[in-house]
Design an enzyme around this catalytic site. Sequence first.
Site, short mmCIF file in Angstrom:
data_model
loop_
_atom_site.label_atom_id
_atom_site.label_comp_id
_atom_site.label_asym_id
_atom_site.label_seq_id
_atom_site.Cartn_x
_atom_site.Cartn_y
_atom_site.Cartn_z
N TYR A 130 -10.21 12.28 -1.93
CA TYR A 130 -11.37 12.30 -2.83
C TYR A 130 -12.60 13.04 -2.31
O TYR A 130 -13.50 13.34 -3.09
CB TYR A 130 -11.77 10.86 -3.18
CG TYR A 130 -10.66 10.09 -3.82
CD1 TYR A 130 -10.14 10.47 -5.06
CD2 TYR A 130 -10.08 8.99 -3.19
CE1 TYR A 130 -9.11 9.78 -5.66
CE2 TYR A 130 -9.05 8.28 -3.78
CZ TYR A 130 -8.57 8.68 -5.02
OH TYR A 130 -7.55 7.99 -5.60
N ASP A 183 4.93 8.56 -5.16
CA ASP A 183 4.62 9.28 -3.92
C ASP A 183 5.82 9.24 -2.98
O ASP A 183 6.43 8.17 -2.78
CB ASP A 183 3.41 8.65 -3.23
CG ASP A 183 2.15 8.75 -4.09
OD1 ASP A 183 2.10 9.66 -4.95
OD2 ASP A 183 1.23 7.93 -3.90
N GLU A 237 5.75 4.84 -2.72
CA GLU A 237 5.31 3.83 -3.68
C GLU A 237 5.23 4.41 -5.08
O GLU A 237 5.26 5.62 -5.28
CB GLU A 237 3.93 3.26 -3.28
CG GLU A 237 2.82 4.29 -3.29
CD GLU A 237 1.49 3.71 -2.84
OE1 GLU A 237 1.47 2.62 -2.25
OE2 GLU A 237 0.46 4.36 -3.09
N GLU A 278 -11.39 0.55 -5.82
CA GLU A 278 -11.24 1.89 -6.38
C GLU A 278 -12.14 2.13 -7.59
O GLU A 278 -11.91 3.03 -8.40
CB GLU A 278 -9.78 2.12 -6.77
CG GLU A 278 -8.82 2.06 -5.58
CD GLU A 278 -7.38 2.23 -6.00
OE1 GLU A 278 -6.99 3.37 -6.29
OE2 GLU A 278 -6.65 1.23 -6.03
N SER A 306 -5.16 4.13 -3.17
CA SER A 306 -6.02 5.20 -2.66
C SER A 306 -6.13 5.22 -1.14
O SER A 306 -7.13 5.65 -0.58
CB SER A 306 -7.44 5.10 -3.27
OG SER A 306 -7.39 5.34 -4.64
N ARG A 360 2.94 7.79 -11.37
CA ARG A 360 3.16 8.78 -10.31
C ARG A 360 3.90 8.12 -9.17
O ARG A 360 3.62 6.97 -8.81
CB ARG A 360 1.80 9.29 -9.82
CG ARG A 360 1.80 10.72 -9.33
CD ARG A 360 0.47 11.08 -8.70
NE ARG A 360 0.28 10.35 -7.45
CZ ARG A 360 -0.85 9.72 -7.12
NH1 ARG A 360 -1.90 9.75 -7.91
NH2 ARG A 360 -0.94 9.09 -5.97
N GLY A 405 -4.98 8.33 -10.61
CA GLY A 405 -6.23 8.99 -10.96
C GLY A 405 -6.07 9.95 -12.13
O GLY A 405 -5.06 10.63 -12.26
N ASN A 421 2.80 4.41 -8.48
CA ASN A 421 1.45 4.18 -8.99
C ASN A 421 1.50 4.13 -10.50
O ASN A 421 1.92 5.09 -11.14
CB ASN A 421 0.51 5.33 -8.57
CG ASN A 421 0.45 5.49 -7.06
OD1 ASN A 421 -0.28 4.81 -6.39
ND2 ASN A 421 1.23 6.43 -6.54
#
Length: 319
Positions: free
Chosen positions: A220, A261, A274, A22, A154, A259, A280, A276
């Site tokens: 992205y 998800d 999951e 990443e 990602s 974050r 980003g 994070n």
Amino acid sequence: MSKLTDIKNEHIAVLYGGDSAEREVSLLSGKAIAKGLKREGFKVTLIDTKGYCLSQLSQLNIDRVFIALHGRGGEDGCVQGALEYMGIPYTGSGVLGSALSMDKNRSKQVMQACGLPTAPFVVVDKAHFNEAKASNILAKLGGKVMVKPAHEGSSIGMSMANDATQLTKALADAFSYDAEVLVEAWINGPEYTVSILGEQALPAIHMETPNAFYDYQAKYQSTSTLYHCPCHLSEQDEQTLQSLALQAFKATGAQGWGRVDVMRNENNDWQILEVNTVPGMTETSLVPKAAKVAGLSFEQLVTRILELSAEKDTGSSHD
């Protein structure tokens, strides 16, 4: 003197880049964070950790580190452990929270043990897998699955499979990243993400993509991915989702900011994917999008993340 005034007098190092899969996203995040902090008057040094020896931080008189490293090395407890050892405060989760959140297999096991809703799954070990087992895995998980390397972010190395041949190939691809791979029952429903800032869950974002799933390209590169924030859930649904996200965040030991998800299956049940711990942070990334809806500018967001790092108690000598 207030905490914020104290922090404003500190020399901040933004660690970014690195050598994980990443790296490119991390370079963008680090640059955006550094710009935001400089606009707020912070003294900032940007450091690409690829080939960099962290011990050099002591020669730069760094007071605090803002970690903008995504993926292996930066999000898995490694750099956190090094900074703990050196006595340098840093943003985000500690060693355990980072390592556990980064490990998809073990974080799923923790969520399951805590009674948090998450899709059925199987952990597959490269050393013990053979093609004959593929059909059994599919049968156990409903015939269609998502294959995920345990330690990538990602959506790197992820793929869908709905027959034994596809699953065997998907696992072979995933095994090139990890010796342990998560195989998760396919969730047929919308995907959401909830950003966490301290004890606060920010407004949820609903992601929509024409792709088969919200993959690296959708995240992205695509111009067709849609982000809805506010996401038009009922007030009760939004509160339930935010509460679940906070519970998942705490279950893995995550701290500070991050974050979570989540997806919603065809029965309208929430399913946590999951946590994070270093998501980003370009100015168009998901956490800044949610922060903006909550009334926080990008500059206020990065400043708040630094404040939270000063407030956290990791039990180390630098707190």
